[in-house]
Write a protein that holds these residues in place. Sequence first.
Motif, mmCIF file in Angstrom:
data_model
loop_
_atom_site.group_PDB
_atom_site.id
_atom_site.type_symbol
_atom_site.label_atom_id
_atom_site.label_comp_id
_atom_site.label_asym_id
_atom_site.label_seq_id
_atom_site.Cartn_x
_atom_site.Cartn_y
_atom_site.Cartn_z
ATOM 1 N N LYS A 51 0.845 -1.213 0.000
ATOM 2 C CA LYS A 51 0.000 0.000 0.000
ATOM 3 C C LYS A 51 0.870 1.249 0.000
ATOM 4 N N ALA A 52 1.937 1.236 0.774
ATOM 5 C CA ALA A 52 2.832 2.397 0.826
ATOM 6 C C ALA A 52 3.538 2.608 -0.510
ATOM 7 N N LYS A 53 3.831 1.517 -1.194
ATOM 8 C CA LYS A 53 4.528 1.569 -2.481
ATOM 9 C C LYS A 53 3.583 1.905 -3.637
ATOM 10 N N GLY A 54 2.297 1.589 -3.471
ATOM 11 C CA GLY A 54 1.323 1.858 -4.520
ATOM 12 C C GLY A 54 1.071 0.694 -5.448
ATOM 13 N N ARG A 55 1.693 -0.446 -5.160
ATOM 14 C CA ARG A 55 1.462 -1.665 -5.938
ATOM 15 C C ARG A 55 1.976 -2.849 -5.138
ATOM 16 N N ASP B 293 6.286 -15.659 -5.060
ATOM 17 C CA ASP B 293 5.829 -15.096 -6.337
ATOM 18 C C ASP B 293 7.012 -14.562 -7.136
ATOM 19 N N GLU B 294 7.867 -13.823 -6.458
ATOM 20 C CA GLU B 294 9.040 -13.262 -7.133
ATOM 21 C C GLU B 294 9.929 -14.373 -7.679
ATOM 22 N N ALA B 295 10.094 -15.455 -6.912
ATOM 23 C CA ALA B 295 10.917 -16.579 -7.362
ATOM 24 C C ALA B 295 10.303 -17.274 -8.581
ATOM 25 N N ASP B 296 8.967 -17.363 -8.619
ATOM 26 C CA ASP B 296 8.282 -18.046 -9.721
ATOM 27 C C ASP B 296 8.056 -17.155 -10.939
ATOM 28 N N GLY B 297 8.196 -15.849 -10.772
ATOM 29 C CA GLY B 297 8.041 -14.934 -11.901
ATOM 30 C C GLY B 297 6.612 -14.483 -12.152
ATOM 31 N N PHE B 298 5.703 -14.790 -11.230
ATOM 32 C CA PHE B 298 4.318 -14.342 -11.340
ATOM 33 C C PHE B 298 3.697 -14.361 -9.954
ATOM 34 N N ASP C 106 -10.954 -8.552 -14.148
ATOM 35 C CA ASP C 106 -11.160 -7.751 -15.355
ATOM 36 C C ASP C 106 -10.249 -6.535 -15.407
ATOM 37 N N ARG C 107 -9.715 -6.129 -14.263
ATOM 38 C CA ARG C 107 -8.838 -4.951 -14.203
ATOM 39 C C ARG C 107 -7.365 -5.297 -14.436
ATOM 40 N N LEU C 108 -7.072 -6.569 -14.714
ATOM 41 C CA LEU C 108 -5.679 -6.994 -14.825
ATOM 42 C C LEU C 108 -5.204 -7.190 -16.257
ATOM 43 N N GLY C 109 -6.120 -7.207 -17.200
ATOM 44 C CA GLY C 109 -5.747 -7.310 -18.607
ATOM 45 C C GLY C 109 -5.043 -8.605 -18.960
ATOM 46 N N ASP C 110 -4.194 -8.515 -19.975
ATOM 47 C CA ASP C 110 -3.519 -9.692 -20.514
ATOM 48 C C ASP C 110 -2.429 -10.237 -19.607
ATOM 49 N N ALA C 111 -2.063 -9.503 -18.574
ATOM 50 C CA ALA C 111 -1.033 -9.988 -17.645
ATOM 51 C C ALA C 111 -1.557 -11.144 -16.789
ATOM 52 N N LEU C 112 -2.878 -11.313 -16.729
ATOM 53 C CA LEU C 112 -3.484 -12.409 -15.967
ATOM 54 C C LEU C 112 -3.696 -13.599 -16.887
ATOM 55 N N HIS D 136 -2.676 -16.603 -12.527
ATOM 56 C CA HIS D 136 -1.319 -16.116 -12.303
ATOM 57 C C HIS D 136 -1.186 -14.745 -12.958
ATOM 58 N N LEU D 137 -0.627 -13.803 -12.225
ATOM 59 C CA LEU D 137 -0.450 -12.445 -12.739
ATOM 60 C C LEU D 137 1.019 -12.213 -13.048
ATOM 61 N N TYR D 138 1.315 -11.945 -14.302
ATOM 62 C CA TYR D 138 2.673 -11.685 -14.752
ATOM 63 C C TYR D 138 2.920 -10.179 -14.746
ATOM 64 N N GLY D 139 3.213 -9.678 -13.574
ATOM 65 C CA GLY D 139 3.450 -8.255 -13.367
ATOM 66 C C GLY D 139 2.926 -7.882 -12.004
ATOM 67 N N PRO D 140 3.139 -6.644 -11.598
ATOM 68 C CA PRO D 140 2.650 -6.210 -10.283
ATOM 69 C C PRO D 140 1.134 -6.098 -10.253
ATOM 70 N N LEU D 141 0.584 -6.249 -9.066
ATOM 71 C CA LEU D 141 -0.851 -6.065 -8.858
ATOM 72 C C LEU D 141 -1.116 -4.586 -8.613
ATOM 73 N N PRO D 142 -1.839 -3.929 -9.527
ATOM 74 C CA PRO D 142 -2.188 -2.524 -9.280
ATOM 75 C C PRO D 142 -3.259 -2.450 -8.191
ATOM 76 N N LEU D 143 -3.082 -1.526 -7.279
ATOM 77 C CA LEU D 143 -4.001 -1.447 -6.143
ATOM 78 C C LEU D 143 -5.415 -1.091 -6.567
ATOM 79 N N ASP D 144 -5.600 -0.465 -7.722
ATOM 80 C CA ASP D 144 -6.957 -0.134 -8.155
ATOM 81 C C ASP D 144 -7.732 -1.355 -8.630
ATOM 82 N N ALA D 145 -7.069 -2.517 -8.726
ATOM 83 C CA ALA D 145 -7.762 -3.758 -9.060
ATOM 84 C C ALA D 145 -8.291 -4.468 -7.809
ATOM 85 N N VAL D 146 -7.879 -3.986 -6.640
ATOM 86 C CA VAL D 146 -8.285 -4.615 -5.380
ATOM 87 C C VAL D 146 -9.695 -4.166 -5.019
#
Length: 115
Positions: free
Chosen positions: A18-22, A29-34, A65-71, A84-94
């Motif tokens: 939350k402090a970082k914005g994503r 997750d970082e080890a697996d790449g998603f 629906d807010r995650l696009g093709d990265a999901l 699986h999400l290939y990229g950061p989770l944007p907080l506006d998708a929460v």
Amino acid sequence: MDQTIYKIAPRPLWEAAKAKGRFDGAPVDEADGFIHFSSGGQVRETAARHFTGQDDLVLIAVDPDRLGDALRFETSRGGALFPHLYGPLPLDAVVWVEDLPLGVDGGHQFPGSVR
């Protein structure tokens, strides 16, 4: 896709996101790449398999629906498709974040809205 997906995370990791914005994910997750997610029908088993006995967790509900093709939904445990999400989770998708406390039986107590 209109079904909510879920991420279980330690509270300190979520607070840092939350402090970082994503949310960049947990170390696994970082080890697996998603970022690993579960559907409503999968999340209880995920908690039992990977978070047994852990407290100070949160359950993060996400609108896919807010995650696009990265999901992507990919085959995983028992041949089931997991999100699986290939990229950061944007907080506006929460959609919401709730505590995921341990019950007296040692299992996690999920909000009634999780299906």
